[in-house]
Design an enzyme around this catalytic site. Sequence first.
Site, PDB file in Angstrom:
ATOM      1  N   GLU A  78      -2.869  -7.847   8.220  1.00 38.11           N
ATOM      2  CA  GLU A  78      -3.132  -6.552   8.826  1.00 38.11           C
ATOM      3  C   GLU A  78      -2.028  -5.594   8.394  1.00 38.11           C
ATOM      4  O   GLU A  78      -0.996  -6.014   7.873  1.00 38.11           O
ATOM      5  CB  GLU A  78      -3.161  -6.649  10.353  1.00 38.11           C
TER       6      GLU A  78
ATOM      7  N   ASN B 182       0.482  -2.582   9.939  1.00 36.36           N
ATOM      8  CA  ASN B 182       0.979  -1.882  11.122  1.00 36.36           C
ATOM      9  C   ASN B 182       1.457  -0.504  10.699  1.00 36.36           C
ATOM     10  O   ASN B 182       2.365  -0.371   9.881  1.00 36.36           O
ATOM     11  CB  ASN B 182       2.092  -2.681  11.792  1.00 36.36           C
TER      12      ASN B 182
ATOM     13  N   GLU C  72       1.299  -6.900   6.585  1.00 36.67           N
ATOM     14  CA  GLU C  72       1.598  -8.284   6.954  1.00 36.67           C
ATOM     15  C   GLU C  72       0.751  -9.251   6.129  1.00 36.67           C
ATOM     16  O   GLU C  72      -0.451  -9.045   5.959  1.00 36.67           O
ATOM     17  CB  GLU C  72       1.316  -8.506   8.448  1.00 36.67           C
TER      18      GLU C  72
ATOM     19  N   GLU D  24     -11.924 -16.352   9.861  1.00 39.35           N
ATOM     20  CA  GLU D  24     -11.350 -16.584   8.536  1.00 39.35           C
ATOM     21  C   GLU D  24     -10.738 -17.973   8.497  1.00 39.35           C
ATOM     22  O   GLU D  24     -10.583 -18.642   9.517  1.00 39.35           O
ATOM     23  CB  GLU D  24     -10.320 -15.495   8.189  1.00 39.35           C
TER      24      GLU D  24
ATOM     25  N   LYS E 293      -9.371  -4.773  12.340  1.00 39.99           N
ATOM     26  CA  LYS E 293      -9.079  -5.846  11.395  1.00 39.99           C
ATOM     27  C   LYS E 293     -10.213  -6.079  10.385  1.00 39.99           C
ATOM     28  O   LYS E 293      -9.949  -6.366   9.222  1.00 39.99           O
ATOM     29  CB  LYS E 293      -8.729  -7.128  12.136  1.00 39.99           C
TER      30      LYS E 293
ATOM     31  N   PHE F 171      10.072 -19.332  29.707  1.00 38.45           N
ATOM     32  CA  PHE F 171      10.205 -17.953  29.235  1.00 38.45           C
ATOM     33  C   PHE F 171       9.624 -16.931  30.200  1.00 38.45           C
ATOM     34  O   PHE F 171       9.116 -15.886  29.795  1.00 38.45           O
ATOM     35  CB  PHE F 171       9.599 -17.792  27.839  1.00 38.45           C
TER      36      PHE F 171
HETATM   37  P1  ADP Z   1       3.415  -6.963  15.360  1.00 41.33           P
HETATM   38  O1  ADP Z   1       2.936  -5.581  15.305  1.00 41.33           O
HETATM   39  O2  ADP Z   1       3.311  -7.673  14.074  1.00 41.33           O
HETATM   40  O3  ADP Z   1       2.763  -7.778  16.449  1.00 41.33           O
HETATM   41  P2  ADP Z   1       6.049  -6.080  16.476  1.00 41.33           P
HETATM   42  O4  ADP Z   1       7.012  -7.073  16.941  1.00 41.33           O
HETATM   43  O5  ADP Z   1       6.544  -4.978  15.641  1.00 41.33           O
HETATM   44  O6  ADP Z   1       4.995  -6.947  15.639  1.00 41.33           O
HETATM   45  O7  ADP Z   1       5.355  -5.473  17.760  1.00 41.33           O
HETATM   46  C1  ADP Z   1       4.712  -6.241  18.708  1.00 41.33           C
HETATM   47  C2  ADP Z   1       3.734  -5.386  19.474  1.00 41.33           C
HETATM   48  O8  ADP Z   1       4.219  -5.044  20.755  1.00 41.33           O
HETATM   49  C3  ADP Z   1       3.448  -4.096  18.758  1.00 41.33           C
HETATM   50  O9  ADP Z   1       2.096  -3.783  18.884  1.00 41.33           O
HETATM   51  C4  ADP Z   1       4.329  -3.097  19.464  1.00 41.33           C
HETATM   52  O10 ADP Z   1       3.720  -1.835  19.402  1.00 41.33           O
HETATM   53  C5  ADP Z   1       4.385  -3.650  20.870  1.00 41.33           C
HETATM   54  N1  ADP Z   1       5.690  -3.430  21.488  1.00 41.33           N
HETATM   55  C6  ADP Z   1       6.826  -4.068  21.175  1.00 41.33           C
HETATM   56  N2  ADP Z   1       7.829  -3.641  21.938  1.00 41.33           N
HETATM   57  C7  ADP Z   1       7.330  -2.688  22.751  1.00 41.33           C
HETATM   58  C8  ADP Z   1       7.891  -1.842  23.763  1.00 41.33           C
HETATM   59  N3  ADP Z   1       9.178  -1.859  24.077  1.00 41.33           N
HETATM   60  N4  ADP Z   1       7.080  -1.006  24.407  1.00 41.33           N
HETATM   61  C9  ADP Z   1       5.790  -0.962  24.094  1.00 41.33           C
HETATM   62  N5  ADP Z   1       5.208  -1.719  23.151  1.00 41.33           N
HETATM   63  C10 ADP Z   1       5.961  -2.571  22.480  1.00 41.33           C
HETATM   64  P1  ADP Z   2      -1.692  -9.334  15.689  1.00 37.54           P
HETATM   65  O1  ADP Z   2      -2.432  -8.060  15.529  1.00 37.54           O
HETATM   66  O2  ADP Z   2      -1.893  -9.944  17.020  1.00 37.54           O
HETATM   67  O3  ADP Z   2      -0.274  -9.203  15.249  1.00 37.54           O
HETATM   68  P2  ADP Z   2      -2.154 -10.860  13.224  1.00 37.54           P
HETATM   69  O4  ADP Z   2      -3.427 -10.885  12.456  1.00 37.54           O
HETATM   70  O5  ADP Z   2      -1.033 -10.087  12.624  1.00 37.54           O
HETATM   71  O6  ADP Z   2      -2.455 -10.352  14.694  1.00 37.54           O
HETATM   72  O7  ADP Z   2      -1.696 -12.352  13.446  1.00 37.54           O
HETATM   73  C1  ADP Z   2      -0.596 -12.695  14.267  1.00 37.54           C
HETATM   74  C2  ADP Z   2      -0.059 -14.060  13.874  1.00 37.54           C
HETATM   75  O8  ADP Z   2      -1.084 -15.071  13.951  1.00 37.54           O
HETATM   76  C3  ADP Z   2       0.441 -14.148  12.456  1.00 37.54           C
HETATM   77  O9  ADP Z   2       1.767 -13.724  12.342  1.00 37.54           O
HETATM   78  C4  ADP Z   2       0.270 -15.618  12.152  1.00 37.54           C
HETATM   79  O10 ADP Z   2       1.352 -16.332  12.723  1.00 37.54           O
HETATM   80  C5  ADP Z   2      -0.985 -15.998  12.903  1.00 37.54           C
HETATM   81  N1  ADP Z   2      -2.221 -15.935  12.044  1.00 37.54           N
HETATM   82  C6  ADP Z   2      -3.110 -14.934  11.981  1.00 37.54           C
HETATM   83  N2  ADP Z   2      -4.116 -15.206  11.125  1.00 37.54           N
HETATM   84  C7  ADP Z   2      -3.870 -16.430  10.619  1.00 37.54           C
HETATM   85  C8  ADP Z   2      -4.568 -17.280   9.661  1.00 37.54           C
HETATM   86  N3  ADP Z   2      -5.699 -16.929   9.082  1.00 37.54           N
HETATM   87  N4  ADP Z   2      -4.020 -18.476   9.382  1.00 37.54           N
HETATM   88  C9  ADP Z   2      -2.860 -18.869   9.989  1.00 37.54           C
HETATM   89  N5  ADP Z   2      -2.178 -18.124  10.879  1.00 37.54           N
HETATM   90  C10 ADP Z   2      -2.670 -16.907  11.202  1.00 37.54           C
HETATM   91 MG    MG Z   3       0.506  -8.742  13.365  1.00 32.97          MG
END
Ligand code: ADP
Ligand code: ADP
Ligand code: MG
Length: 666
Positions: free
Chosen positions: A288, A290, A275, A200, A116, A348
């Site tokens: 970030e 993906n 994102e 941040e 990051k 959950f």
């Molecule tokens: P984000 O990458 O923004 O967190 P995603 O919902 O696309 O959003 O994915 C969530 C995380 O969980 C990702 O890092 C993904 O690689 C992982 N993940 C989601 N579903 C699975 C799965 N069925 N098996 C393994 N890893 C998973």
């Molecule tokens: P991850 O790799 O776990 O997906 P992200 O950086 O994508 O991490 O952040 C995941 C979530 O956390 C975002 O979708 C948002 O909801 C929240 N978030 C992250 N950074 C911030 C920020 N600076 N301010 C507010 N919300 C944030």
């Molecule tokens: Mg993310």
Amino acid sequence: MFKKILIANRGEIACRVIKTCKKMGIKTVAVYSDADRNASHVEMADEAVHIGESATAKSYLVIDRIVEACKKTGAEAVHPGYGFLSENKKFQEALAAAKIAFIGPDAYAIEAMGDKIESKKLADKAGVSTVPGFLGVIKDVAHAKKISGEIGYPVMLKASAGGGGKGMRIARNESEVQEGFERSQSEAKSSFGDDRMFIEKYIEQPRHIEIQIIADRHGNTLYLNERECSIQRRHQKVIEEAPSPFLDEKTRKAMGEQAVALAKAVDYVSAGTVEFIVDTKRNFYFLEMNTRLQVEHPVTELITGLDLVELMIRVAYNEKLPIKQSDVKINGWAIEARVYAEDPYRNFLPSTGRLTRYIAPKETANVRVDTGVYEGGEISVFYDPMIAKLCSYGKDRAEATAHMRAALDAYYIRGVSHNIPFLASVLGKKRFESGELSTNFIAEEYPQGFSDKDLPAEDSSKLLAVAALVHNTYARRAASISGQIPGHGRKVPSAWVIVTKDGDKTVETPVSVAADEGANGTVTIGKKTVDVITDWVPGQPLFTAVIDKKPVTIQVDRKGTGYRLFSAGAQMDVHVYTQREAELARLMPNKPPPDLSKYLLSPMPGLLVSLAVKEGQDVKAGEPLAIVEAMKMENVLKAERDATVKKIHEKAGASLAVDQMILEFG
Ligand code: ADP
Ligand code: ADP
Ligand code: MG
């Protein structure tokens, strides 16, 4: 084109990739673990290779086994799906060494975006708007306090190697930095083996809006519009949609162009997602990138008409993208809901077990179901408990929402707990309808957690009418098949008494039924009449009908001598009695059900590993109470509210049945 592709994944995403390969005439190879021997992705693929034990570390994550499987089957390319090895540099190197194509970006881009702090620096250099903050590693708590003060509260403490919402904390003042910094740091260390932290600005009332991009090896990089993923639970997405109800054309274009600039800065090829966090004034900031296909990609496919997996395969084969930026349009509205095997009524908690009955909604132009499960199959503890991604499509947001609600009503799942009641509740919220989203949506709309009270108020006359017609049909059938002379069968009355519960109270509602040979008819409830047109026949779990001119689907289970009906996530237990039966029922002693909130019950069969509390101890909501191990996975059972432990019923080492009492609160 590739002749054969191996899919290094399982579940719905493996099935989804296989579908596109079939469409393109490409042969497919599935890989599977012990637990997945009979899985849908194995069934769907042309060939399948067993790659090890059920635990992912012994199968889906073993690079050598997957490379071997490619060699054995002659697969020329690998699609990694998401998760597992999709963002693993060593995996790519191993494939490259074996001359097997990777359907995804190059190792350099994955590495550059995997961190990051580094990716934020890169984004900054590429002219992408980033969240204001400190672009470096924070040394210790004192440093964290100093930087936080300079940025201005609230701030977000973040792990550079973070993912899945781990190692991330909001701090609203100096004492929260004091408390949170070290905890996030140690979480990062244990989850990612990397404790570098940065800080941040925390963006208030944030929306999560991301841009899908696709790039080929011929210098073409396009943005395929946005997805809004603001409905999150603990930083994990629950409902996503495209387009975003918040963006205007100008912001969309600016975000799209910045996403493309970032992709170009790392020579990105394939599909990827940038994102952003967006504030209430539509200022947007990079979060970030993906570097893979994302779970929620179908909503983009539905509004653009593109097949992202097909495009990924084509660019991996070095083809040029068949479209230009000006060809990318937004057509209609799409929503995705993630259907999970988890119990929304029990905070959950993941649920595992066999799908004793499973009927997915019919796929139409308005409904898409991406799934990897089947009736009789098992949701195992080894993998992500996602049952399906349910997507809906309509000409606008209201229409997409209506289709989603109907599809949720028609989704029939028994054997494991699932979150459909919760999803139905979210879709039924006024605030969802208004599009006033933020990542705090769930926390704000469900301040006490989710319960029956959060379900949309249903028109109960609809459910009562269905119960009456269903029972009337069963009664008539019973009367006509008991070996009587035709015409001399028992008479089925037209007047019934429906008995329901309202808390501890018993409610009797007299109704009268006028029905044809089937369950079509009119039910009179007091002064109200309900008209029902249906082709339901006894035995069907779904009562699909037009009631008072509106199409509805109500799930009907026979339960003991009564029925349990489900609609819009809500459930209602009813008994339908004749006048005489109702009189007799009144004489039955009324045994109130035990108040289960006073007990900690085991949510699954397993082993009680340890207890974290003693008799007489006060616990706060969220505090751990006990650990139960089921199939090698430890589940921490937490207090759902503040309480005092009155009595402990089971000792560590006990083997527990589902719903067995572990302890009792006072
Ligand atoms: P984000 O990458 O923004 O967190 P995603 O919902 O696309 O959003 O994915 C969530 C995380 O969980 C990702 O890092 C993904 O690689 C992982 N993940 C989601 N579903 C699975 C799965 N069925 N098996 C393994 N890893 C998973
Ligand atoms: P991850 O790799 O776990 O997906 P992200 O950086 O994508 O991490 O952040 C995941 C979530 O956390 C975002 O979708 C948002 O909801 C929240 N978030 C992250 N950074 C911030 C920020 N600076 N301010 C507010 N919300 C944030
Ligand atoms: Mg993310």
